[in-house]
Write a protein that holds these residues in place. Structure first.
Motif, mmCIF file in Angstrom:
data_model
loop_
_atom_site.group_PDB
_atom_site.id
_atom_site.type_symbol
_atom_site.label_atom_id
_atom_site.label_comp_id
_atom_site.label_asym_id
_atom_site.label_seq_id
_atom_site.Cartn_x
_atom_site.Cartn_y
_atom_site.Cartn_z
ATOM 1 N N ALA A 11 0.941 -1.263 -0.092
ATOM 2 C CA ALA A 11 0.072 0.066 -0.099
ATOM 3 C C ALA A 11 0.843 1.355 0.028
ATOM 4 C CB ALA A 11 -0.837 0.021 1.190
ATOM 5 N N ALA A 12 1.886 1.334 0.813
ATOM 6 C CA ALA A 12 3.087 2.479 1.078
ATOM 7 C C ALA A 12 3.515 2.296 -0.542
ATOM 8 C CB ALA A 12 3.865 2.242 1.948
ATOM 9 N N PHE A 13 4.015 1.485 -0.972
ATOM 10 C CA PHE A 13 4.685 1.712 -2.272
ATOM 11 C C PHE A 13 3.800 2.106 -3.427
ATOM 12 C CE2 PHE A 13 5.997 -0.719 -6.285
ATOM 13 C CZ PHE A 13 7.166 -0.424 -6.295
ATOM 14 N N SER A 14 2.706 1.446 -3.618
ATOM 15 C CA SER A 14 1.921 1.980 -4.605
ATOM 16 C C SER A 14 1.352 3.510 -4.513
ATOM 17 C CB SER A 14 0.676 1.228 -4.553
ATOM 18 O OG SER A 14 -0.322 1.205 -3.572
ATOM 19 N N MET A 15 1.363 3.803 -3.302
ATOM 20 C CA MET A 15 1.051 5.340 -3.215
ATOM 21 C C MET A 15 2.488 6.262 -3.478
ATOM 22 S SD MET A 15 -1.873 5.536 -0.246
ATOM 23 C CE MET A 15 -0.868 4.641 1.035
ATOM 24 N N LEU A 16 3.247 5.745 -2.952
ATOM 25 C CA LEU A 16 4.640 6.708 -2.753
ATOM 26 C C LEU A 16 5.584 6.533 -3.847
ATOM 27 C CD1 LEU A 16 5.370 6.120 1.178
ATOM 28 C CD2 LEU A 16 4.346 8.249 0.046
ATOM 29 N N TYR A 17 5.552 5.365 -4.341
ATOM 30 C CA TYR A 17 6.595 4.938 -5.384
ATOM 31 C C TYR A 17 5.968 5.158 -6.956
ATOM 32 C CZ TYR A 17 10.044 3.006 -8.443
ATOM 33 O OH TYR A 17 11.076 2.557 -9.129
ATOM 34 N N LEU A 18 4.710 4.174 -6.994
ATOM 35 C CA LEU A 18 3.803 4.284 -8.473
ATOM 36 C C LEU A 18 2.765 5.446 -8.408
ATOM 37 C CD1 LEU A 18 3.194 0.536 -8.605
ATOM 38 C CD2 LEU A 18 5.054 1.952 -9.616
ATOM 39 N N LYS A 19 2.651 6.396 -7.123
ATOM 40 C CA LYS A 19 1.830 7.360 -7.312
ATOM 41 C C LYS A 19 0.228 7.003 -7.585
ATOM 42 C CE LYS A 19 5.266 10.263 -6.734
ATOM 43 N NZ LYS A 19 5.815 10.326 -5.356
ATOM 44 N N GLU B 71 -3.727 5.839 -6.651
ATOM 45 C CA GLU B 71 -4.465 6.250 -5.321
ATOM 46 C C GLU B 71 -4.891 4.993 -4.490
ATOM 47 O OE1 GLU B 71 -9.227 7.893 -5.319
ATOM 48 O OE2 GLU B 71 -8.143 7.644 -7.297
ATOM 49 N N PHE B 72 -5.126 5.424 -3.310
ATOM 50 C CA PHE B 72 -5.434 4.229 -2.346
ATOM 51 C C PHE B 72 -7.079 4.385 -2.187
ATOM 52 C CE2 PHE B 72 -5.980 2.005 1.802
ATOM 53 C CZ PHE B 72 -5.235 0.809 1.247
ATOM 54 N N LYS B 73 -7.873 3.533 -2.678
ATOM 55 C CA LYS B 73 -9.248 3.587 -2.666
ATOM 56 C C LYS B 73 -9.763 2.917 -1.455
ATOM 57 C CE LYS B 73 -9.224 3.542 -7.686
ATOM 58 N NZ LYS B 73 -9.526 2.774 -8.805
ATOM 59 N N TRP B 74 -11.267 3.243 -1.228
ATOM 60 C CA TRP B 74 -11.646 2.907 0.012
ATOM 61 C C TRP B 74 -11.886 1.370 0.129
ATOM 62 C CZ3 TRP B 74 -16.268 0.000 0.146
ATOM 63 C CH2 TRP B 74 -16.838 0.319 -1.206
ATOM 64 N N ASN B 75 -12.270 0.670 -1.226
ATOM 65 C CA ASN B 75 -12.451 -0.634 -1.095
ATOM 66 C C ASN B 75 -11.046 -1.316 -0.918
ATOM 67 O OD1 ASN B 75 -11.918 0.457 -3.620
ATOM 68 N ND2 ASN B 75 -12.444 -1.440 -4.597
ATOM 69 N N TYR B 76 -9.956 -0.981 -1.094
ATOM 70 C CA TYR B 76 -8.820 -1.528 -0.775
ATOM 71 C C TYR B 76 -8.514 -1.622 0.807
ATOM 72 C CZ TYR B 76 -7.134 -0.074 -5.324
ATOM 73 O OH TYR B 76 -6.942 -0.042 -6.736
ATOM 74 N N LEU B 77 -9.128 -0.567 1.399
ATOM 75 C CA LEU B 77 -9.004 -0.586 2.805
ATOM 76 C C LEU B 77 -9.890 -1.849 3.308
ATOM 77 C CD1 LEU B 77 -8.222 0.757 5.683
ATOM 78 C CD2 LEU B 77 -9.672 2.424 5.484
ATOM 79 N N VAL B 78 -11.235 -1.906 3.029
ATOM 80 C CA VAL B 78 -12.094 -2.807 3.458
ATOM 81 C C VAL B 78 -11.374 -4.098 3.049
ATOM 82 C CG1 VAL B 78 -14.328 -3.872 2.868
ATOM 83 C CG2 VAL B 78 -14.042 -1.390 2.840
ATOM 84 N N GLY B 79 -10.965 -4.504 2.022
ATOM 85 C CA GLY B 79 -10.207 -5.785 1.878
ATOM 86 C C GLY B 79 -9.183 -5.925 2.738
ATOM 87 N N PHE B 80 -8.171 -4.983 2.853
ATOM 88 C CA PHE B 80 -7.203 -5.122 3.732
ATOM 89 C C PHE B 80 -7.830 -5.467 5.264
ATOM 90 C CE2 PHE B 80 -3.962 -2.623 0.928
ATOM 91 C CZ PHE B 80 -4.164 -3.505 -0.047
#
Length: 112
Positions: free
Chosen positions: A79-87, A89-98
């Motif tokens: 999650a950190a990598f995809s937001m910081l390195y790949l830029k 978006e972290f979506k709400w459904n990712y949070l639910v799944g995680f």
């Protein structure tokens, strides 16, 4: 310390793993053979932390617990990598799944 060291090593391992598996996505213009080679070199570094983490961790945790710890670390690092390195978006459904996966941690670690 025996319970903390595997978690630290697995975290380091997962940082390397994430770069090995997904870091090349920023270099789509590079030859595939080259990014495979670089990914393998990074994966070697990952194994240098992952194997000792599991060896040390097996004295404290069950194999299922070790795998669960690794998966949770993987999700946090990814999650950190995809937001910081790949830029991305972290979506709400990712949070639910995680969160549902973290709920699995409860069932794996609960003494029944």
């Amino acid at each position: 310390m025996k319970a903390i060291l595997p978690i630290i090593l697995l975290t380091i391992s997962n940082v390397f793993m994430t770069f090995a598996w997904y870091g090349h996505l920023k270099f789509k213009h590079k030859a595939l053979w080259l990014v495979i080679l670089v990914s393998w070199l990074i994966a070697f570094a990952e194994y240098c932390f992952q194997v000792p983490a599991n060896r040390i961790g097996s004295d404290v945790f069950t194999t299922a617990q070790l795998k669960t710890i690794q998966e949770v670390i993987t999700l946090v690092v990814f999650a950190a990598f995809s937001m910081l390195y790949l830029k991305e978006e972290f979506k709400w459904n990712y949070l639910v799944g995680f969160s549902l996966i973290v709920l699995a941690v409860f069932f794996i670690f609960k003494k029944w």
